[in-house]
Design an enzyme around this catalytic site. Sequence first.
Site, mmCIF file in Angstrom:
data_model
loop_
_atom_site.group_PDB
_atom_site.id
_atom_site.type_symbol
_atom_site.label_atom_id
_atom_site.label_comp_id
_atom_site.label_asym_id
_atom_site.label_seq_id
_atom_site.Cartn_x
_atom_site.Cartn_y
_atom_site.Cartn_z
ATOM 1 N N LYS A 41 0.805 -1.203 0.000
ATOM 2 C CA LYS A 41 0.000 0.000 0.000
ATOM 3 C C LYS A 41 0.848 1.266 0.000
ATOM 4 C CE LYS A 41 -1.752 -2.323 3.367
ATOM 5 N NZ LYS A 41 -2.429 -2.969 4.491
ATOM 6 N N GLU A 97 8.224 3.010 -6.374
ATOM 7 C CA GLU A 97 8.375 2.494 -5.005
ATOM 8 C C GLU A 97 8.412 3.639 -4.013
ATOM 9 O OE1 GLU A 97 8.469 -0.382 -3.534
ATOM 10 O OE2 GLU A 97 9.635 -1.876 -4.636
ATOM 11 N N ASP A 98 7.796 3.438 -2.858
ATOM 12 C CA ASP A 98 7.908 4.430 -1.794
ATOM 13 C C ASP A 98 9.348 4.520 -1.295
ATOM 14 O OD1 ASP A 98 7.831 1.869 -0.716
ATOM 15 O OD2 ASP A 98 6.217 2.286 0.703
ATOM 16 N N ASP A 101 14.920 -0.134 0.402
ATOM 17 C CA ASP A 101 15.678 -0.311 1.639
ATOM 18 C C ASP A 101 16.780 -1.349 1.361
ATOM 19 O OD1 ASP A 101 16.354 -0.334 4.337
ATOM 20 O OD2 ASP A 101 14.646 -1.509 4.979
ATOM 21 N N ASP A 157 4.312 3.404 6.574
ATOM 22 C CA ASP A 157 3.599 3.104 7.820
ATOM 23 C C ASP A 157 4.512 2.543 8.899
ATOM 24 O OD1 ASP A 157 3.933 0.533 6.401
ATOM 25 O OD2 ASP A 157 2.783 -0.270 8.077
ATOM 26 N N ARG A 163 0.318 6.496 7.414
ATOM 27 C CA ARG A 163 0.469 6.675 5.964
ATOM 28 C C ARG A 163 -0.058 8.044 5.537
ATOM 29 N NH1 ARG A 163 1.763 1.594 3.947
ATOM 30 N NH2 ARG A 163 0.783 -0.178 4.956
#
Length: 194
Positions: A41, A97-98, A101, A157, A163
Site C-alpha cells: 500500500k 516504489e515508496d 531499503d 507506515d 500513511r
Amino acid sequence: MTEVASVLIGRDDVRRRVRELGRAIAEDYEGREPVLITVLKGGAVFLADLVREIDLPLETHFLAISRYGEAEESLGRVQILLDLDVDIAGRDVLLVEDIVDTGLTARYLLSVLASREPASLEVCALLDKSARRIAPLAPRYVGFDCPDRFVVGYGLDFRERYRNLPDILQVDDLDRLTADPDALAPLLARAGAV
Ligand code: IMP
Ligand code: MG
C-alpha cells in the site's frame, strides 16, 4: 526526553521534488505511453501525486505483495497477492516504489516483471535508503537519499499507521514507538491544522 520522531522531509520539499521527478519522467518518456506500477500500500500516496505531474498519456497499475516476516533468512521472499491485470509485454514499465531499503523486494519484483518482456523497465523510488542495500539496485529516479532510520508518513507506515501524514518523519526512538504504536497520533491532528 527526545521526541519519538522528527520531520525529515517536509511536505513542501516533497511536493517540489515530486514535481521535478514528474517532469523528468515526462521528458524521458515523451512520445511513449508508460505503464506505472506501484506496490500497495505504501506506494499509493506517492503514485497519486507523481502521475499528476506527468503530462503524458500513461497507465497506472497496482501489485500487492506480502513478505515472509522480518527474519534474516526470509528477507527478499515475497509472494504476489494481487497481480497485474495488464499484459506489459512490449510496454515501457516504470516501477514506482515508496522506499528502497535492502532492495530485495524491488529486485524480486523486477525479476518477475522482466520475465514478462517489457520494452523497458526502470525504477522510480521516492526514498533511497542505500546504506542498507543488500541487493545491488540503483533506481533510475530517486526523490531523496534516506538516512538509515525508520521513516513514516506520505504512504509509509509503522504497523499500518501514519500513511496519511503529509510530511516524512524519521523515528528517533523506535523503542518508544514499538511500546506505544500510537505515540505519533498527536501529529496527525496537527497535520491537518497547518
Ligand atoms: P526492501 O525489500 O528492504 O527494500 O523493503 C522495502 C519495503 O520495506 C518498502 O516498500 C516498505 O514497505 C518497507 N520499508 C523499508 N524501510 C521502511 C521505513 O523506514 N519505513 C516504512 N517502511 C519501510
Ligand atoms: Mg510497511
